[in-house]
Design a protein around this motif. Structure first.
Motif, PDB file in Angstrom:
ATOM      1  N   SER A   1       0.828  -1.213   0.000  1.00 40.34           N
ATOM      2  CA  SER A   1       0.000   0.000   0.000  1.00 40.34           C
ATOM      3  C   SER A   1       0.861   1.262   0.000  1.00 40.34           C
ATOM      4  CB  SER A   1      -0.934   0.004   1.211  1.00 40.34           C
ATOM      5  OG  SER A   1      -0.194   0.116   2.408  1.00 40.34           O
TER       6      SER A   1
ATOM      7  N   GLY B   1       1.278  -4.583  -9.792  1.00 35.39           N
ATOM      8  CA  GLY B   1       1.199  -6.016  -9.513  1.00 35.39           C
ATOM      9  C   GLY B   1       2.220  -6.847 -10.252  1.00 35.39           C
TER      10      GLY B   1
ATOM     11  N   ARG C   1     -10.176  -2.077  -8.565  1.00 36.06           N
ATOM     12  CA  ARG C   1      -8.911  -1.367  -8.753  1.00 36.06           C
ATOM     13  C   ARG C   1      -7.734  -2.329  -8.843  1.00 36.06           C
ATOM     14  NH1 ARG C   1     -12.539   1.734  -8.988  1.00 36.06           N
ATOM     15  NH2 ARG C   1     -12.578   3.942  -8.405  1.00 36.06           N
ATOM     16  N   GLY C   2      -7.783  -3.393  -8.074  1.00 33.93           N
ATOM     17  CA  GLY C   2      -6.626  -4.281  -8.022  1.00 33.93           C
ATOM     18  C   GLY C   2      -6.530  -5.257  -9.176  1.00 33.93           C
TER      19      GLY C   2
ATOM     20  N   GLU D   1      -4.234  -1.462 -10.307  1.00 31.18           N
ATOM     21  CA  GLU D   1      -3.722  -0.500  -9.328  1.00 31.18           C
ATOM     22  C   GLU D   1      -3.615  -1.212  -7.977  1.00 31.18           C
ATOM     23  OE1 GLU D   1      -5.801   3.486 -11.329  1.00 31.18           O
ATOM     24  OE2 GLU D   1      -6.570   2.634  -9.467  1.00 31.18           O
ATOM     25  N   VAL D   2      -2.660  -2.130  -7.908  1.00 34.18           N
ATOM     26  CA  VAL D   2      -2.583  -3.019  -6.751  1.00 34.18           C
ATOM     27  C   VAL D   2      -2.201  -2.248  -5.488  1.00 34.18           C
ATOM     28  CG1 VAL D   2      -1.436  -5.066  -5.826  1.00 34.18           C
ATOM     29  CG2 VAL D   2      -2.031  -4.957  -8.249  1.00 34.18           C
TER      30      VAL D   2
ATOM     31  N   ALA E   1      -5.372  -0.583  -4.299  1.00 37.55           N
ATOM     32  CA  ALA E   1      -6.277  -1.615  -3.773  1.00 37.55           C
ATOM     33  C   ALA E   1      -5.795  -2.122  -2.417  1.00 37.55           C
ATOM     34  CB  ALA E   1      -6.381  -2.769  -4.770  1.00 37.55           C
ATOM     35  N   SER E   2      -4.469  -2.229  -2.250  1.00 37.80           N
ATOM     36  CA  SER E   2      -3.933  -2.662  -0.948  1.00 37.80           C
ATOM     37  C   SER E   2      -4.256  -1.632   0.131  1.00 37.80           C
ATOM     38  CB  SER E   2      -2.421  -2.865  -1.045  1.00 37.80           C
ATOM     39  OG  SER E   2      -2.108  -3.874  -1.984  1.00 37.80           O
TER      40      SER E   2
END
Length: 333
Positions: free
Chosen positions: A67, A73, A285-286, A291-292, A295-296
């Protein structure tokens, strides 16, 4: 004759050997069972601890780490952005809408779903003909998976050939004479209806089990003293159902925060994010926009909201229940 110096010991009684007089081999034999007990406890706990660390603690730490990065990813995260993903989340209208939707679902659950479940539990606790069949019918939706439930209601509320469409047409209800899941003004309430249909049986069974744990003598004594049915429920049944109600509220709130499967299959969060929840936004998002890192950050926010609520609830709401349980366990030892 040597007199004993131990208080309460009569002449002729054999004196207990002191610790220095106990042979070392005897002391080792006394320690051996305790050592074996500790080894046994460790062997039983180790698999559970390993799984807990790998499946719970490690993902939380990994999500907290990623995050802090702007990461898609792929490969290793390198673009460190600090708390920017968290700042972005609280400036994102979609995520703020998710928080509002969650609050609405929690409020509707506490105001409508749980009271209806409690009323049905009280009704099915009465001596009704075929009440066992009614209990099974009302509990049956909970057995279905969330995906199965979502697919079922997608067909029932289909705007063209669904059963709901036919019934609404017969009754002349215009609100259902269309796609309730396609209207931003009705989709969240339609979603709440499906959630309630699936979970009200579960809460009903909880309340029913709690009601059957109340001694019948208490309600009979209140009735003998002249209390009416409502007074018996208000002053006897409801207070004694307190621990069950508090657990039911806790499960309902946590379930609303984590809601994903049913929303994703029913609406995908649409239309125009009108039914989107935090978990849906995190997944979108992930895994769809890659957009990992962002998302985290959303997952960490969800975790913190659930953790703070759980700690607060246990500290201030469930405190008396847990203290009572510990006291009971202590008395049994």
């Amino acid at each position: 004759m040597k007199l004993s110096t131990v208080p309460g010991q009569r002449p002729g009684d054999q004196e207990a050997p002191s610790a220095a007089q106990v042979p070392a081999a005897t002391r080792r034999r006394g320690r051996r069972p305790r050592r074996q007990q500790l080894i046994t406890i460790a062997l039983f706990l180790t698999p559970a601890l390993v799984l807990f660390l790998l499946l719970v603690i490690a993902p939380i730490l990994l999500a907290g780490y990623t995050s802090m990065y702007k990461w898609n990813g792929f490969n290793l995260p390198e673009n460190f952005v600090g708390l920017d993903n968290f700042t972005r989340a609280f400036q994102d209208p979609t995520f703020l809408g998710d928080l509002w939707h969650t609050l609405v679902l929690i409020t509707l659950s506490l105001v409508i779903q749980l009271p209806v479940s409690l009323a049905l539990a009280m009704l099915l606790n009465q001596k009704l003909k075929g009440r066992g069949i009614y209990r099974v019918i009302f509990f049956a939706p909970y057995v279905l998976s969330e995906v199965t439930t979502a697919v079922l209601f997608t067909l029932v509320l289909s705007p063209n050939r669904g059963l709901g469409q036919q019934i609404a047409g017969w009754l002349g209800i215009e609100a259902l004479d269309g796609a309730v899941f396609a209207d931003p003004d009705t989709v969240l309430y339609a979603l709440f209806f499906v959630i309630s249909w699936k979970y009200f049986g579960f809460h009903m069974i909880l309340y029913l089990a709690g009601r059957q744990g109340i001694p019948q003598e208490l309600t009979e004594a209140a009735t003998t003293d002249g209390a009416g049915p409502w007074q018996v429920f208000r002053h006897v049944t409801l207070p004694l159902l307190g621990p069950t109600i508090r657990i039911s509220v806790f499960l309902s709130v946590i379930g609303s925060i984590q809601l994903f499967d049913m929303v994703w299959v029913l609406t995908g969060g649409g239309p125009i994010h009108a039914s989107e929840t935090m978990a849906v936004t995190m997944f979108d998002r992930g895994f769809r926009r890659f957009e990992v890192g962002y998302a985290s950050a959303i997952s960490i926010i969800m975790f913190l909201i659930s953790l703070v609520f759980a700690l607060f609830y246990q500290r201030y709401v469930l405190r008396r229940d847990t203290e009572g349980a510990l006291t009971t366990l202590g008395d049994q030892r």
